[in-house]
Design a protein around this motif. Structure first.
Motif, PDB file in Angstrom:
ATOM      1  N   ALA A  75       0.828  -1.207   0.000  1.00  0.00           N
ATOM      2  CA  ALA A  75       0.000   0.000   0.000  1.00  0.00           C
ATOM      3  C   ALA A  75       0.860   1.254   0.000  1.00  0.00           C
ATOM      4  N   SER A  76       1.980   1.221   0.742  1.00  0.00           N
ATOM      5  CA  SER A  76       2.814   2.429   0.812  1.00  0.00           C
ATOM      6  C   SER A  76       3.435   2.727  -0.548  1.00  0.00           C
TER       7      SER A  76
ATOM      8  N   TRP B 184       2.018   2.166  -3.320  1.00  0.00           N
ATOM      9  CA  TRP B 184       0.903   2.710  -4.066  1.00  0.00           C
ATOM     10  C   TRP B 184       0.739   4.201  -3.796  1.00  0.00           C
ATOM     11  N   TRP B 185       0.877   4.629  -2.478  1.00  0.00           N
ATOM     12  CA  TRP B 185       0.655   6.019  -2.112  1.00  0.00           C
ATOM     13  C   TRP B 185       1.776   6.928  -2.557  1.00  0.00           C
ATOM     14  N   TRP B 186       3.028   6.462  -2.321  1.00  0.00           N
ATOM     15  CA  TRP B 186       4.159   7.277  -2.719  1.00  0.00           C
ATOM     16  C   TRP B 186       4.777   6.720  -3.978  1.00  0.00           C
ATOM     17  N   PRO B 187       4.543   7.345  -5.053  1.00  0.00           N
ATOM     18  CA  PRO B 187       5.040   6.783  -6.319  1.00  0.00           C
ATOM     19  C   PRO B 187       6.554   6.788  -6.412  1.00  0.00           C
TER      20      PRO B 187
END
Lengths: 679, 218, 313
Positions: free
Chosen positions: A673-674, A676-679
């Motif tokens: 998930a992380s 995903w959030w920080w490209p």
């Protein structure tokens, strides 16, 4: 050329060979000899390396780029400053290695001497490579090797509870120092590929003042906890008494100096010095360490713990010299600043010698009397005359009595502090007299403490059966101690030769500029520049010796009657028993009362009465303890917090395999998930 | 910045500071009264010096008034208080003697650091006395704070007043007689009130140990 | 070469005059107390008597006990050679400075304290413990007084301090000077064992400091120890006189100047001796645990001395 390029690999080979061969040694006896042999070869080679670099002022470099090439490989670069500290390491290891041959015989059957030999040589290797290190990776690797090896050495007598506790404190503090040093190096390094010290020097010039300040603070905390400054010194009085005596000599005389090396290297070589508050911090920390170290040493009856606290005091003195030099440097008074730095280096060398000597002599005593408690010793000067003389030389040196080396280096520290009056800002300059006062007090208290240590342990009558049965220590242990005693005397009397050499060493340290007038050819005098003071230790020694000789001859010519032996005057008493002698507690009692507000001794009085009647007292027990109160204030809360966190974390450990699988899956989901959030 | 005037000022101010240190050192009340008397005489002498070198004849009267009131009258009143409570020695103050003396030393250095900007600004030859006057102020406050017996605190208060007077003399060449009188009357009022309090404390608790006032809570 | 002979002569004069100073103080005290007192040369008679007596050494004592008197005497004489009595040497002056003086005296005290412990008697231990306490507590004051002196003279060598003070008298005679002198005077009383810190003529158990350490000595050993103590007193007096009021000290060899310098130093030391005698008659000995208070007061005075020098810069 040839000698230089052979000595460095020989040093490494000696230690590594000693380590591996000791591990596979067939018997304990063989292990002892192989350990010593490896260590001696390594130390002698190290001395050769150091001598070569100091004489020629050309750095020696050895690179092994294949080892972990990504981190820059193994780089050994010995410049004069590193060579000086390498010489200190070698000067300490040589006698310790010789000493260990007979001393470790007492451990046969209790611990594995093969393992001891491995760790001993790894320890020496680590210390030597720290002084030689040329890039971050080598430095940190050697630092960790040194810390871990010394931990195992401290735990040699793991069957004693105190030793296990000491080991725990020790490993915690070394890891703390590592945790502080890693970010410091991270901040200093300009890039991942360029981690050599030369690159750091260049990169440090581009750091902002705030970053430099943070790096400095991290260096002081990290290296300071290794050096043993107050309040990060708490491992010293625990670990040094627990370790075998020659290991204590190495740790106290040599290892803690590498903390000083780190501070000088990072703050003054790599970063070229800084604003006055750097020196001010060092001065304050040094003065407080010096005073508190000696104050707590005064209250100790454990001979080795007393010596350990004195190490704290002497590190304080070294840091006072550093601080004075740093403040003077930051105000541009370069000539005067070099006195401070030279004083610090000189005291480093001297302390290694006399502290090593004291620990080895104490080791002799402990070896023969099987006790470390001074209150059970006494009269040892008659049974162990050589050890007594060795301890006396060490005590005189550490109490800064002329003409030995302790006096010469303390004189230089005083001159450095006197130079502080030239500082243009009076508020800063006024800190120097306060430091002078604290240093003088520490020095006087150290003399008092060693009168106690030597007097109670060696003089008068034995206070227990252990002491009465003691014999002189084996030859190898005495020889090792005599080497260091000789070094103490030579370094003291030969101060006028040593000090100019120190100035030359300082020339290589980046931020310092040495006045060419300061480093003349060695003569009879050491002097503080601008004619602040002159001293000639060799002439003082000659003067003293000749006067005493003349007096002795004259008195024996004039006085012809023979000596008569009789009883000590007893004021009417008939028998003289050891119970009537002064005890260590009694000796220190006036000072304990004077400084009672600082010590805050606890007092516990228990009176037990006869069961039949409250008027008949059966026994009275009085216990008074001096416990360093800042341990209670600073460390107990941290330990309690750590325990609470541990208890909290334990709740996560239920033992159920399913719950652990849930943790793993949850962590995996969170990681995805992380991303995903920080490209 | 040498010169006889500056040397005399520093000598006088140091002497006044020494008398405050005597209060920290000694334990008996007669010593405190003697110290205060010497301090007031030194203050008077210093004011006379400033009058002579600063060519200000009005200060001679101030000096005379100071000596008369603080050097003679107040010690006389203090003796009366001492006759009633003089047996109370400062046996165990909050801070012991050595620590008090060292703290006084630190306060002096602190006062010096504090007074440096002021010293740099004024051009008077007496400016060397400024840090010493401030040091005397801090040491008097320290006496009041660290001592338990009310009579010691009284002496500390009087020395505080002396310190303010010294500051005025050294910093601005003294103040007009009227202002000096006003400040002195203020101090006199404070003195009389404290005297009444000491009598009352003694009536209630049979001791002038100020720590006993905490018993009034219940 | 001639300087070496001159320094030797000066040192011998020092050693010869020292017992006379002690005798003078004792005589002065006796007169002040209404007694006739022994003559001023009594200590010389005592020394001669002691050298003829036999040495009795305790069975429990070791070589430290027998070596200590020589070490104490040797260090005192070495210090005496470094302190200018009537003239200031130029080359010899650079051998040792005030710090060397202080630490050489500490060396002597160190060995004497060890000798006190060596006998195994509680008196010796008590004397050693108290003496080291007092010495440790005087160290900061001494260091700061040296600092105060060195501030104006820009050097810690005795000759340079004297030269500088003579060259610039106005700067020298300030409040700082006076305070440093008072602090050093208190230190003198503490280090040489005079009232109010220690009573040099008592042998009561609870009141001895220096006397307790040397209680076991007899014969020539005792003579050396007593002589060393007298020498220490003279050394401190000469330091106080010649460093703070150096006018009169000769810088060359002219006989007239040397004689004048000698007379002046006798006068200065005499005045200090009278001061000490009056003080000893007036004050009572302090309890041991009041001594640190006095020493802290002297420390604060020394600190103020240093500060005053900064004030008047």
């Amino acid at each position: 050329m040839m000698a230089g390029s052979v000595a460095l690999p020989l040093m490494l080979g000696g230690y590594v060979g000693g380590a591996c061969l000791a591990l596979v040694a067939p018997s304990s006896r063989a292990a002892r000899y192989i350990t010593a042999l490896g260590a001696i070869v390594g130390s002698v080679a190290a001395l050769a390396v150091a001598a070569r670099v100091l004489v020629t002022a050309q750095p020696l470099v050895l690179t092994v780029p294949n080892v972990l090439a990504a981190a820059g490989g193994l780089v050994l670069s010995v410049d004069p400053l590193g060579a000086f500290f390498l010489a200190v390491v070698a000067l300490g290891s040589l006698p310790a290695a010789i000493y260990g041959v007979s001393y470790t015989a007492a451990y046969e059957g209790r611990s594995s001497l093969q393992f001891f030999g491995l760790m001993f040589n790894v320890f020496l290797l680590g210390m030597s490579v720290v002084a030689c290190a040329g890039n971050i990776f080598t430095f940190v690797l050697a630092w960790e090797l040194m810390s871990l090896a010394s931990y195992f050495l401290v735990m040699t007598e793991a069957d004693v509870v105190e030793t296990r506790e000491a080991g725990l404190w020790y490993i915690a503090m070394t890891q703390f120092s590592l945790v502080t040093l890693l970010p410091m190096f991270l901040l200093l390094a300009p890039g991942a590929e360029r981690t050599a010290f030369a690159d750091l020097r260049v990169g440090a010039a581009h750091l902002t003042p705030q970053l430099r300040g943070i790096v400095f603070l991290l260096a002081v905390v990290g290296f300071g906890s290794k050096a043993g400054v107050v309040p990060l010194h708490v491992w010293l009085p625990r670990a040094h008494p627990a370790a075998p005596s020659h290991v204590s000599a190495l740790m106290s005389g040599v290892m803690i100096k590498l903390g000083i090396y780190g501070v000088i290297r990072v703050a003054f070589d790599l970063m070229n010095g800084g604003p006055p508050w750097w020196g001010g911090l060092l001065l304050v920390v040094g003065s407080v360490s010096a005073l508190l170290g000696v104050l707590y040493a005064l209250m100790e009856h454990d001979l080795k713990r007393l010596l350990a606290y004195h190490s704290v005091e002497n590190i304080g003195i070294i840091i006072i010299g550093l601080g004075a030099g740093a403040i003077l440097h930051s105000y541009g008074l370069q000539t005067l600043a070099t006195i401070g730095f030279a004083a610090a280096l000189y005291h480093t060398l001297n302390h290694a010698c006399f502290k090593g000597l004291l620990f080895l002599a104490a080791g002799n005593v402990v070896h023969r009397t099987h006790t470390r408690n001074m209150e059970e010793m006494g009269g040892l000067i008659k049974q162990m005359p050589q050890t007594a003389l060795l301890f006396l030389i060490g005590s005189a040196a550490i109490a800064a009595l002329p003409p030995l080396n302790g006096f010469a280096s303390e004189w230089m520290v005083f001159q450095a502090l006197l130079a502080g009056t030239s500082i243009p800002r009076p508020e800063v300059a006024l800190g120097f007299p306060v430091a002078v006062g604290m240093l003088a007090l520490a020095s006087g208290l150290a003399a008092a403490c060693f009168v106690k240590a030597f007097g109670i342990s060696f003089l008068a009558m034995p206070r227990s059966a252990h002491a009465a049965d003691a014999r002189e220590a084996p030859a190898s242990m005495r020889v090792a101690a005599w080497m260091l005693a000789g070094a103490c005397i030579l370094l003291g009397v030969g101060a006028s030769v040593v000090v100019p050499a120190l100035y030359r060493v300082l020339e290589s340290v980046g931020g310092l500029v040495v006045d060419p007038q300061l480093a003349p050819a060695p003569g009879l005098w050491i002097e503080a520049p601008r004619a602040l003071g002159h001293l000639s230790p060799v002439l003082i020694a000659a003067l003293l010796a000749s006067i005493v000789l003349v007096t002795v001859v004259t008195v024996h010519r004039v006085h012809r009657r023979p000596l008569r032996l009789s009883d000590t005057w007893g004021c009417g008493r008939i028998a003289q028993t050891p119970r009537m002698e002064y005890t260590a507690s009694a000796f220190a009692e006036p000072l304990r009362r004077v400084f009672a507000e600082l010590y805050r001794p606890t007092q516990d009085l228990t009176v037990s009465v006869h069961p039949d009647s409250p008027h008949f007292v059966q026994s009275i027990t009085f216990t008074s303890e001096v416990r360093p109160w800042f341990e209670e204030v600073l460390y107990d809360p941290i330990v309690r917090a750590g325990r609470l966190i541990g208890v909290g974390v334990r709740r996560l450990q239920t033992g159920s395999v399913h719950l652990y699988l849930v943790y793993v899956v949850a962590a995996l989901m969170a990681a995805l998930a992380s991303v995903w959030w920080w490209p | 910045m040498d010169g006889l005037f500056s040397q005399l000022v520093v000598l006088g101010a140091s002497g006044m500071l020494m008398t405050a240190l005597i209060v920290l050192w000694r334990r008996g009340v007669p010593a405190y009264i003697t110290a205060y008397r010497w301090q007031s005489w030194l203050l008077g002498g210093l004011t006379a010096c400033v009058a002579y070198f600063g060519r200000d004849p009005a200060l001679y009267f101030v000096a005379a008034a100071l000596i008369l009131l603080k050097g003679v009258a107040i010690p006389f009143l203090l003796r009366a208080v001492e006759r009633r409570f003089g047996a109370q020695r400062e046996v165990r103050p909050y801070v012991n003697t050595e620590t008090s003396l060292l703290a006084a030393g630190i306060l002096v250095l602190f006062a010096y650091a504090l007074a440096r900007p002021w010293m740099a600004v004024t051009m008077l030859p007496t400016r060397a006395g400024l840090p010493l006057a401030m040091a005397l102020l801090f040491v008097s406050l320290f006496i009041i704070v660290s001592r338990k017996k009310a009579i010691t605190q009284l002496v500390g208060f009087l020395m505080l007043e002396n310190a303010i007077a010294l500051l005025a003399v050294v910093g601005t060449y003294g103040v007009p007689l009227l202002v000096e009188f006003a400040v002195f009357l203020d101090a006199l009022m404070g003195f009389l009130v404290m005297q009444i309090f000491i009598y009352q404390i003694h009536e209630t608790f049979d001791t002038i140990d100020v720590e006993q006032l905490t018993r009034l809570k219940h | 070469m001639i300087e070496a002979i001159a320094v030797l002569t000066q040192t011998l004069a020092f050693v010869a005059l020292a017992p006379g100073l002690t005798g003078f103080i004792r005589w002065m005290k006796a007169r002040l107390q209404g007694r006739r007192g022994a003559p001023v040369w009594q200590p010389y008679v005592e020394l001669r008597k002691l050298f003829a007596k036999e040495r009795v050494v305790s069975k429990t004592a070791s070589w430290v006990f027998r070596a200590a008197p020589f070490v104490v005497f040797g260090t005192s004489v070495a210090v005496a050679s470094l302190v200018p009595l009537v003239f200031v040497p130029t080359a010899y002056d650079r051998i040792g400075d005030l710090f060397a003086v202080v630490y050489l005296l500490l060396l002597g005290t160190f060995f004497l304290a060890l000798a006190g412990l060596d006998t195994g008697s509680p008196f010796g231990g008590m004397g050693a413990s108290r003496e080291m306490t007092v010495v440790a507590l005087t160290e900061p004051t001494v260091a700061l007084s040296i600092f105060a002196l060195a501030l104006t003279a820009q050097s810690t060598n005795l000759g340079d301090i004297i030269r500088q003070t003579v060259a610039e008298p106005v700067r020298a005679l300030g409040t700082g000077h006076l305070l440093a002198f008072t602090a050093l005077f208190i230190v003198t009383l503490a280090e040489t064992g005079r009232l109010p810190i220690d009573n040099p003529s008592t042998h009561l158990e609870l009141t001895m400091i220096h006397e307790a350490m040397v209680l076991e000595y007899s014969g020539p050993y005792l003579a050396l120890v007593e002589w060393a103590a007298a020498l220490k007193l003279l050394i401190f007096f000469v330091i106080a006189a010649n460093l703070f009021l150096p006018w009169g000290v000769a810088f060359g060899w002219s006989p007239a100047r040397l004689i004048l310098a000698f007379l002046l130093i006798v006068l200065k030391v005499g005045m200090l001796a009278v001061l000490v005698a009056v003080l000893e008659t007036r004050v009572a000995k302090l309890r041991l645990f009041r001594v640190p208070e006095l020493l802290s007061a002297s420390f604060v005075m020394a600190l103020l001395a240093v500060l005053s020098t900064f004030l008047l810069r």
